[in-house]
Scaffold this active site. Structure first.
Site, PDB file in Angstrom:
ATOM      1  N   GLY A  18     105.063 100.790 -51.759  1.00 34.33           N
ATOM      2  CA  GLY A  18     104.975  99.772 -50.718  1.00 34.33           C
ATOM      3  C   GLY A  18     103.760  98.892 -50.958  1.00 34.33           C
ATOM      4  N   LYS A  39      92.178 103.953 -34.614  1.00 33.94           N
ATOM      5  CA  LYS A  39      93.537 103.938 -35.159  1.00 33.94           C
ATOM      6  C   LYS A  39      94.502 103.982 -33.999  1.00 33.94           C
ATOM      7  CE  LYS A  39      95.739 104.222 -39.170  1.00 33.94           C
ATOM      8  NZ  LYS A  39      95.360 103.599 -40.445  1.00 33.94           N
TER       9      LYS A  39
HETATM   10  P1  NAD Z   1     104.263 100.918 -46.875  1.00 36.91           P
HETATM   11  O1  NAD Z   1     105.086 101.267 -45.697  1.00 36.91           O
HETATM   12  O2  NAD Z   1     104.168  99.511 -47.335  1.00 36.91           O
HETATM   13  O3  NAD Z   1     104.776 101.768 -48.142  1.00 36.91           O
HETATM   14  C1  NAD Z   1     104.976 103.142 -48.101  1.00 36.91           C
HETATM   15  C2  NAD Z   1     105.784 103.543 -49.331  1.00 36.91           C
HETATM   16  O4  NAD Z   1     105.855 104.963 -49.363  1.00 36.91           O
HETATM   17  C3  NAD Z   1     107.213 103.036 -49.333  1.00 36.91           C
HETATM   18  O5  NAD Z   1     107.556 102.669 -50.668  1.00 36.91           O
HETATM   19  C4  NAD Z   1     108.044 104.252 -48.913  1.00 36.91           C
HETATM   20  O6  NAD Z   1     109.348 104.222 -49.419  1.00 36.91           O
HETATM   21  C5  NAD Z   1     107.226 105.341 -49.562  1.00 36.91           C
HETATM   22  N1  NAD Z   1     107.387 106.688 -49.016  1.00 36.91           N
HETATM   23  C6  NAD Z   1     107.492 107.078 -47.728  1.00 36.91           C
HETATM   24  N2  NAD Z   1     107.605 108.409 -47.658  1.00 36.91           N
HETATM   25  C7  NAD Z   1     107.554 108.861 -48.935  1.00 36.91           C
HETATM   26  C8  NAD Z   1     107.587 110.135 -49.534  1.00 36.91           C
HETATM   27  N3  NAD Z   1     107.716 111.233 -48.801  1.00 36.91           N
HETATM   28  N4  NAD Z   1     107.504 110.223 -50.888  1.00 36.91           N
HETATM   29  C9  NAD Z   1     107.362 109.109 -51.649  1.00 36.91           C
HETATM   30  N5  NAD Z   1     107.301 107.874 -51.133  1.00 36.91           N
HETATM   31  C10 NAD Z   1     107.403 107.767 -49.801  1.00 36.91           C
HETATM   32  O7  NAD Z   1     102.826 101.552 -46.588  1.00 36.91           O
HETATM   33  P2  NAD Z   1     101.446 101.164 -47.273  1.00 36.91           P
HETATM   34  O8  NAD Z   1     100.783 100.080 -46.505  1.00 36.91           O
HETATM   35  O9  NAD Z   1     101.647 101.001 -48.742  1.00 36.91           O
HETATM   36  O10 NAD Z   1     100.584 102.476 -46.970  1.00 36.91           O
HETATM   37  C11 NAD Z   1     100.762 103.669 -47.734  1.00 36.91           C
HETATM   38  C12 NAD Z   1      99.624 104.619 -47.397  1.00 36.91           C
HETATM   39  O11 NAD Z   1      98.382 104.015 -47.725  1.00 36.91           O
HETATM   40  C13 NAD Z   1      99.495 105.038 -45.949  1.00 36.91           C
HETATM   41  O12 NAD Z   1      98.992 106.344 -45.907  1.00 36.91           O
HETATM   42  C14 NAD Z   1      98.452 104.085 -45.405  1.00 36.91           C
HETATM   43  O13 NAD Z   1      97.792 104.611 -44.286  1.00 36.91           O
HETATM   44  C15 NAD Z   1      97.535 104.011 -46.578  1.00 36.91           C
HETATM   45  N6  NAD Z   1      96.674 102.831 -46.630  1.00 36.91           N
HETATM   46  C16 NAD Z   1      97.206 101.586 -46.587  1.00 36.91           C
HETATM   47  C17 NAD Z   1      96.369 100.485 -46.717  1.00 36.91           C
HETATM   48  C18 NAD Z   1      96.906  99.080 -46.809  1.00 36.91           C
HETATM   49  O14 NAD Z   1      96.127  98.216 -47.169  1.00 36.91           O
HETATM   50  N7  NAD Z   1      98.175  98.843 -46.555  1.00 36.91           N
HETATM   51  C19 NAD Z   1      94.994 100.673 -46.835  1.00 36.91           C
HETATM   52  C20 NAD Z   1      94.483 101.964 -46.869  1.00 36.91           C
HETATM   53  C21 NAD Z   1      95.354 103.045 -46.779  1.00 36.91           C
END
Ligand code: NAD
Length: 378
Positions: A189, A87
């Site tokens: 997101g 990471k």
């Molecule tokens: P992203 O940046 O696209 O979306 C994040 C969302 O969370 C946004 O809508 C933001 O406004 C919201 N947010 C931020 N802080 C917040 C809070 N305190 N309370 C409520 N909402 C909040 O990110 P993503 O790609 O959707 O990733 C989200 C999580 O999932 C992360 O922990 C990431 O590591 C994990 N993840 C992502 C993927 C992927 O395929 N993108 C895969 C596995 C895990």
């Protein structure tokens, strides 16, 4: 936060709790001329080069990076991928200008050029375009735009698809049928938005969703497509006409059958876990619950499917892309692997009376150790 405070955060601890699995390498990157402060943690490469996302946020830290790298080791092993876990984190506001972001990401890429056992992918604050810049600099990255032969995992909603497959495979153990289930999603997101869509496709009812500003709720159900359009057009969930706007953390206390964290780490801890009113938690985000919170839910018999089983859709998609596979293969592989893994760990947990995290960790660590035993050890 000024530059000095940022540096203090990124170097918060000189070392992390290493064990026999890793980490193999921790690399601190500092390029003052490019304004770059970043960390790469390569945790374990027994199964193959490590794959893991590049996170950009103002408050990232070494301990967060290490915990996320370890989660990738487990996730990749759980999914049976030929990849270890790694990471990286870059200190920065992801909403910086495009021009600044491109130069920062390119500087980061140039700095990791020699770390051949780390293949970067998108994570919070970075996307397919960022991965195109990384590949342009150093010739390797996953989660690329379609035009570069990638399978855009956030565009197709790979992780949301996997979460729905997980919930389906868990139906008999959780007693929660997807058709008619009330679902609440924290974070709207790449993960949360698509999870809401895939769950609605299976007949579930989205009763609440939140973003970094607010929660929007309606016990009778939100229109997922209309909510996504509102978020796209206004940048926020707040003010959506088809539901009530509440304060951001109201999402935690929403009555539902399935609660999906899809935002930040450690959002549920010992102090707020009592507010969760759900039967099943699917960890869409990485490390969203502290160990205390997971223990409290286990005591209340709330089933929690851990991150490295439930949210592997994105990395499975990336591994299929890296191996030259198609989007269709990616979708099928996500559904098959996550469905089979979920069923296996739930059966084992039910048989032994242990938590899903305990049995999933044991199963996965055993796989990593087997892979380590097949590598040269001198
Ligand atoms: P992203 O940046 O696209 O979306 C994040 C969302 O969370 C946004 O809508 C933001 O406004 C919201 N947010 C931020 N802080 C917040 C809070 N305190 N309370 C409520 N909402 C909040 O990110 P993503 O790609 O959707 O990733 C989200 C999580 O999932 C992360 O922990 C990431 O590591 C994990 N993840 C992502 C993927 C992927 O395929 N993108 C895969 C596995 C895990």
């Amino acid at each position: 936060m000024n530059a000095e405070q940022q540096f203090a955060t990124v170097t918060d601890r000189a070392w992390v709790d290493a064990d026999d699995l890793g980490p193999e390498k921790i690399v601190h990157l500092h390029r003052a001329e490019a304004g770059l402060r970043a960390i790469v943690v390569i945790d374990n490469v027994a199964a193959g080069p490590s794959v893991g996302g590049v996170r950009m946020a103002p408050d990232v830290s070494l301990s967060e990076c290490f915990r996320l790298a370890r989660a990738m080791t487990l996730k990749n092993a759980a999914a049976g991928l030929a990849h270890g876990g790694g990471k990286s984190v870059i200190v920065g506001d992801p909403k910086m200008t495009d021009e600044r972001k491109e130069s920062l990401v390119r500087a980061f890429a140039a700095a990791i050029g020699d770390l051949n056992d780390y293949v970067p992918g998108p994570d919070m604050g970075t996307d397919e375009r960022c991965m195109a810049w990384v590949r342009d600099e150093i010739g390797r990255a996953v989660g690329l735009p379609r035009e570069l032969g990638g399978i855009p995992l956030d565009e197709i909603g790979a992780t949301g698809l996997g979460l729905a497959a997980c919930a389906r495979a868990a139906e008999d153990h959780s007693g929660v049928r997807l058709n008619g289930a009330r679902v609440a999603v924290q974070g709207f997101g790449s993960v949360g938005r698509h999870a809401a869509r895939f769950f609605a496709d299976q007949g579930a009812v989205l009763v609440a969703a939140s973003d970094s500003q607010s929660t929007v709720a309606d016990p009778d159900g939100l229109d997922v497509a209309a909510l996504a359009a509102h978020k796209r057009d206004t940048g926020n969930l707040a003010g959506f006409a088809g539901g009530r706007t509440l304060e951001r953390d109201a999402i935690i206390g929403i009555a539902c059958d399935i609660w999906i964290p899809a935002a930040r780490p450690d959002v549920i801890d010992a102090a707020n876990v009592g507010r969760l009113d759900t039967r099943l938690v699917l960890e869409g985000a990485n490390i969203p619950l502290t160990a205390d919170a997971e223990a409290a839910l286990a005591a209340r018999e709330v089933l929690v499917i851990p991150d490295f089983i439930a949210n592997a859709g994105g990395v499975i998609c990336a591994a299929v892309e890296y191996a030259g596979g198609t989007e269709r293969t990616a979708r099928e592989t996500i559904e098959e692997k996550i469905g089979a893994n979920t069923a296996e760990v739930l059966e084992h947990a039910a048989r032994t009376g242990r938590t899903v995290r305990e049995v999933a960790t044991e199963m996965t660590v055993a796989r990593v150790r087997t892979a380590m035993g097949l590598r040269r050890r001198f």
